[in-house]
Scaffold this motif. Structure first.
Motif, PDB file in Angstrom:
ATOM      1  N   LEU A 219       2.647 -15.236  14.213  1.00  0.00           N
ATOM      2  CA  LEU A 219       2.048 -14.629  12.907  1.00  0.00           C
ATOM      3  C   LEU A 219       1.506 -13.667  13.374  1.00  0.00           C
ATOM      4  O   LEU A 219       0.640 -13.267  13.818  1.00  0.00           O
ATOM      5  N   TYR A 220       2.125 -12.732  12.221  1.00  0.00           N
ATOM      6  CA  TYR A 220       1.716 -11.141  12.426  1.00  0.00           C
ATOM      7  C   TYR A 220       0.776 -10.724  11.222  1.00  0.00           C
ATOM      8  O   TYR A 220       1.127 -11.127  10.218  1.00  0.00           O
ATOM      9  N   ILE A 221      -0.178 -10.345  11.370  1.00  0.00           N
ATOM     10  CA  ILE A 221      -1.124  -9.781  10.534  1.00  0.00           C
ATOM     11  C   ILE A 221      -1.406  -8.214  10.608  1.00  0.00           C
ATOM     12  O   ILE A 221      -1.938  -7.620  11.485  1.00  0.00           O
ATOM     13  N   ILE A 222      -0.894  -7.558   9.466  1.00  0.00           N
ATOM     14  CA  ILE A 222      -0.941  -6.059   9.368  1.00  0.00           C
ATOM     15  C   ILE A 222      -1.995  -5.594   8.060  1.00  0.00           C
ATOM     16  O   ILE A 222      -1.827  -6.070   7.112  1.00  0.00           O
ATOM     17  N   ASP A 223      -2.984  -4.716   8.654  1.00  0.00           N
ATOM     18  CA  ASP A 223      -3.838  -4.336   7.789  1.00  0.00           C
ATOM     19  C   ASP A 223      -3.347  -3.144   6.980  1.00  0.00           C
ATOM     20  O   ASP A 223      -2.275  -2.645   7.391  1.00  0.00           O
ATOM     21  N   SER A 224      -4.208  -2.533   5.842  1.00  0.00           N
ATOM     22  CA  SER A 224      -3.861  -1.537   5.099  1.00  0.00           C
ATOM     23  C   SER A 224      -3.484  -0.250   6.128  1.00  0.00           C
ATOM     24  O   SER A 224      -2.932   0.789   5.469  1.00  0.00           O
ATOM     25  N   LYS A 225      -4.269  -0.012   7.159  1.00  0.00           N
ATOM     26  CA  LYS A 225      -4.127   1.137   8.315  1.00  0.00           C
ATOM     27  C   LYS A 225      -2.604   0.946   8.880  1.00  0.00           C
ATOM     28  O   LYS A 225      -2.457   1.991   9.705  1.00  0.00           O
ATOM     29  N   GLY A 226      -2.019   0.074   8.925  1.00  0.00           N
ATOM     30  CA  GLY A 226      -0.886  -0.213   9.874  1.00  0.00           C
ATOM     31  C   GLY A 226      -1.329  -0.920  11.200  1.00  0.00           C
ATOM     32  O   GLY A 226      -0.257  -1.150  11.805  1.00  0.00           O
ATOM     33  N   SER A 227      -2.402  -1.462  11.190  1.00  0.00           N
ATOM     34  CA  SER A 227      -2.747  -1.963  12.643  1.00  0.00           C
ATOM     35  C   SER A 227      -2.048  -3.476  12.674  1.00  0.00           C
ATOM     36  O   SER A 227      -2.246  -4.202  11.711  1.00  0.00           O
TER      37      SER A 227
ATOM     38  N   LYS B 116       0.747  -1.199   0.110  1.00  0.00           N
ATOM     39  CA  LYS B 116       0.021   0.060   0.100  1.00  0.00           C
ATOM     40  C   LYS B 116       0.826   1.221   0.037  1.00  0.00           C
ATOM     41  O   LYS B 116       0.540   2.238   0.674  1.00  0.00           O
ATOM     42  N   GLY B 117       1.844   1.235  -0.703  1.00  0.00           N
ATOM     43  CA  GLY B 117       2.931   2.241  -0.957  1.00  0.00           C
ATOM     44  C   GLY B 117       3.933   2.701   0.373  1.00  0.00           C
ATOM     45  O   GLY B 117       4.514   3.487   0.291  1.00  0.00           O
TER      46      GLY B 117
ATOM     47  N   GLN C 130      -4.536 -10.524   0.007  1.00  0.00           N
ATOM     48  CA  GLN C 130      -5.741  -9.822   0.231  1.00  0.00           C
ATOM     49  C   GLN C 130      -5.728  -8.698   1.197  1.00  0.00           C
ATOM     50  O   GLN C 130      -6.470  -8.657   2.329  1.00  0.00           O
ATOM     51  N   ASN C 131      -5.003  -7.658   0.788  1.00  0.00           N
ATOM     52  CA  ASN C 131      -5.029  -6.416   1.384  1.00  0.00           C
ATOM     53  C   ASN C 131      -4.485  -6.425   2.583  1.00  0.00           C
ATOM     54  O   ASN C 131      -4.738  -5.672   3.677  1.00  0.00           O
ATOM     55  N   LYS C 132      -3.611  -7.348   3.046  1.00  0.00           N
ATOM     56  CA  LYS C 132      -3.120  -7.669   4.508  1.00  0.00           C
ATOM     57  C   LYS C 132      -1.673  -8.230   4.297  1.00  0.00           C
ATOM     58  O   LYS C 132      -1.359  -8.821   3.280  1.00  0.00           O
ATOM     59  N   LEU C 133      -0.757  -7.719   5.183  1.00  0.00           N
ATOM     60  CA  LEU C 133       0.413  -8.199   5.164  1.00  0.00           C
ATOM     61  C   LEU C 133       0.772  -9.281   6.254  1.00  0.00           C
ATOM     62  O   LEU C 133       0.422  -9.029   7.311  1.00  0.00           O
ATOM     63  N   TYR C 134       1.275 -10.477   5.902  1.00  0.00           N
ATOM     64  CA  TYR C 134       1.317 -11.486   6.796  1.00  0.00           C
ATOM     65  C   TYR C 134       3.022 -11.596   6.811  1.00  0.00           C
ATOM     66  O   TYR C 134       3.802 -11.717   6.215  1.00  0.00           O
ATOM     67  N   ALA C 135       3.398 -11.909   8.243  1.00  0.00           N
ATOM     68  CA  ALA C 135       4.840 -12.123   8.701  1.00  0.00           C
ATOM     69  C   ALA C 135       4.830 -13.168   9.568  1.00  0.00           C
ATOM     70  O   ALA C 135       4.282 -13.486  10.624  1.00  0.00           O
TER      71      ALA C 135
END
Length: 546
Positions: A284-292, A235-236, A272-277
């Motif tokens: 397991l970290y899940i980061i949404d488009s707002k950075g949460s 997301k930039g 699907q609009n989420k970042l997984y680490a």
């Protein structure tokens, strides 16, 4: 008869072995070998108290160095970038043969003392003091031999191969350059990514590749902090995965960089609009488009994330799992570490420190065995599948995987499921042959027995006992005639006598003849096989009466 039976056993062993791509060549003319090892170029083995190099051209062992303890191994030393000799009193777990992969090609039983190495397209198995050589018919080739491959970046018209001994660029997919990209770059340790039209290499530091003059410039020095491993544009926002942290990075101004999480990270992926680490600590970290950021902790050590059919797959130290809709984990397969994985169509490919494998139709099949593969070094494009190992880049044409390997494995699985029927057919054939041979032997024996009826007589038996000093019992007589005592007595029935009666008559005659020749009681006793007392009381008296 014994030779025929041995042949049948050998034939049965051949028929019951499933078809292999590994073909037996020969047993090397060596004995009392303890173990085999390799520098990925040549075969070495421990015998007696020395480590030997095997010259394949001359089929000759050459002593290289003294070996201590019981076993000797060649281990790659990353500091010296060379192999060193290690000795041990036991075979380490990572050196032991995996019997389930080799049980169909090795003779006899696989055991924990067996070791195996691969040298180019030859497989060498040390078993029970011998070295067995096999030829491997492969669908792959190896480039950059001797180099530890860290990552392969590929796009139309360009391929960049990062190794622990330099970075190489190719413009033709059929050719692999051995010329390093310019610049003071001795090694690479992570992923090369293309972001906003620029190429960034996670070496340990973060480097930017100038395509026009093929040089690198330093973007971020990490000597005193976490080391870069992978970049992702989400997301930039550019997320940087380090070996011990996850953060946000400004590629134009490092002042804006910041660390978000400290953990032992192993992979990051967008889905699907989420970042997984994921991390080795089971997070397991899940980061949404707002950075949460949400974090979920599991009882696994994660190595890898791959995505297929809108689902998240996680490779672990012990298995492969899939993230379900309830954010729980479902096991895909067990008892196999997954260093890195990817999907080709619906086939799951993965690597670990024991080889390159494919999970297909519910079964794990090994494509390249006994090779240690690196993290981040598994990828594919329209031309090739790339699997980077500690000693070279293994390459399989993508079309070969789709059109040859996968269909053959599917056939293999199908045949394997029906192999019991095939083996029962072989058993029936072998059993039928045994019946035929036994029947033939029985007929011959009957004929021989029939002939014996016409040849065995008391006169012939007496002649045999007189001429053959070793025939001193009815059992010796039966053995000499290659028949049984029962059969002899059956043949003598027409004379109304037995083998024992004839034996005694013959011995009396021998005693009488020897007495006339002046032989002593001791000599007679030894010849007829009776005690001296028995000779005196029975044979001599009877001879006198007669």
């Amino acid at each position: 008869m014994k030779r025929i039976l041995y042949f049948l056993v050998f034939l049965f062993s051949l028929l019951t072995v499933e078809a292999q791509d590994t073909i037996f060549v020969k047993s090397l003319n060596l004995s009392n070998v303890k173990n085999v090892t390799t520098d990925n170029k040549d075969l070495y083995f421990r015998m007696d108290n020395k480590l030997y190099y095997y010259n394949q051209e001359k089929s000759k062992p050459i002593a290289k160095t003294k070996g201590n303890l019981k076993y000797s191994w060649l281990e790659f030393d990353s500091d010296s970038q060379d192999y060193a000799v290690m000795n041990s009193n036991y075979i380490p777990l990572n050196r032991r043969i995996n019997c389930k992969y080799y049980e169909n090609i090795i003779p006899g039983f696989c055991n924990k003392q067996a070791t195996v190495v691969r040298v180019n397209n030859n497989l060498f198995i040390c078993l029970n003091g011998k070295i067995l050589q096999y030829r491997i018919d492969t669908n792959y080739k190896i480039e950059h031999k001797g180099r530890s491959i860290r990552h392969v970046f590929s796009e139309p018209g360009r391929r960049i191969i990062s190794t622990y001994s330099g970075v190489f660029s190719d413009s033709l997919w059929t050719q692999f350059s051995s010329i390093k990209i310019k610049g003071d770059l001795e090694y690479s340790n992570g992923v090369l990514s293309k972001i906003n039209g620029n190429y960034y290499l996670c070496q340990d530091d973060l480097l930017k590749l100038n395509i026009n003059n093929s040089t690198f410039e330093n973007v971020l020095a990490t000597e005193n902090g976490p080391r870069t491993r992978k970049l992702v544009d989400f997301k930039g926002v550019i997320y940087a995965m380090y070996n011990s942290a996850l953060g946000i990075i400004d590629l134009d101004n490092s002042i804006n960089n910041k660390i978000l999480i400290n953990d032992e990270f192993t992979d990051i992926q967008i889905h699907q609009n989420k970042l997984y680490a994921c991390s080795t600590n089971g997070n397991l970290y899940i980061i949404d488009s707002k950075g949460s950021i949400d974090v979920y902790t599991f009882d696994y050590s994660f190595n890898d994330i791959s995505i297929y059919d809108s689902q998240i797959y996680l490779g672990t130290k012990t298995n492969m799992v899939r993230l379900n809709e309830n954010l729980g984990l479902d096991v895909v397969f067990e008892n196999e570490e997954v260093i890195q994985s990817m999907f080709l169509d619906d086939s799951l490919l993965f690597t670990n420190n024991r080889g390159f494998h494919i999970f297909l139709d519910g079964q794990i099949n090994t494509i390249i065995d006994n090779i240690e593969f690196n993290k981040f070094a598994l990828s594919f494009d329209d031309n090739y599948i790339y699997a980077g190992s500690v000693n070279g880049l293994y390459i399989i044409e993508t079309s070969t995987m789709r059109e040859v390997i996968v269909p053959n494995l599917l056939d293999k699985v199908y045949i394997k499921n029906d192999s019991s029927l095939l083996k029962y057919t072989y058993l029936i054939i072998i059993f039928s042959l045994l019946i035929i041979i036994f029947s033939f032997w029985f007929v011959l024996k009957r004929r021989k027995d029939k002939n014996l009826k016409h040849t065995i007589s008391s006169e012939i038996i007496i002649q045999i006992i007189e001429d053959k000093p070793k025939v001193i019992s009815v059992e010796n007589l039966a053995e000499y005639l290659n028949t049984s005592v029962v059969q002899i007595n059956r043949n003598l029935k027409r004379e109304n006598t037995t083998a024992l009666k004839i034996l005694i008559i013959a011995k009396k005659k021998i005693t009488s003849d020897m007495l006339k020749e002046g032989a002593s009681i001791k000599e007679i006793s030894k010849r007829v096989g009776y005690s001296e007392r028995y000779v005196k009381e029975k044979l001599i008296i009877d001879c006198a009466i007669d």
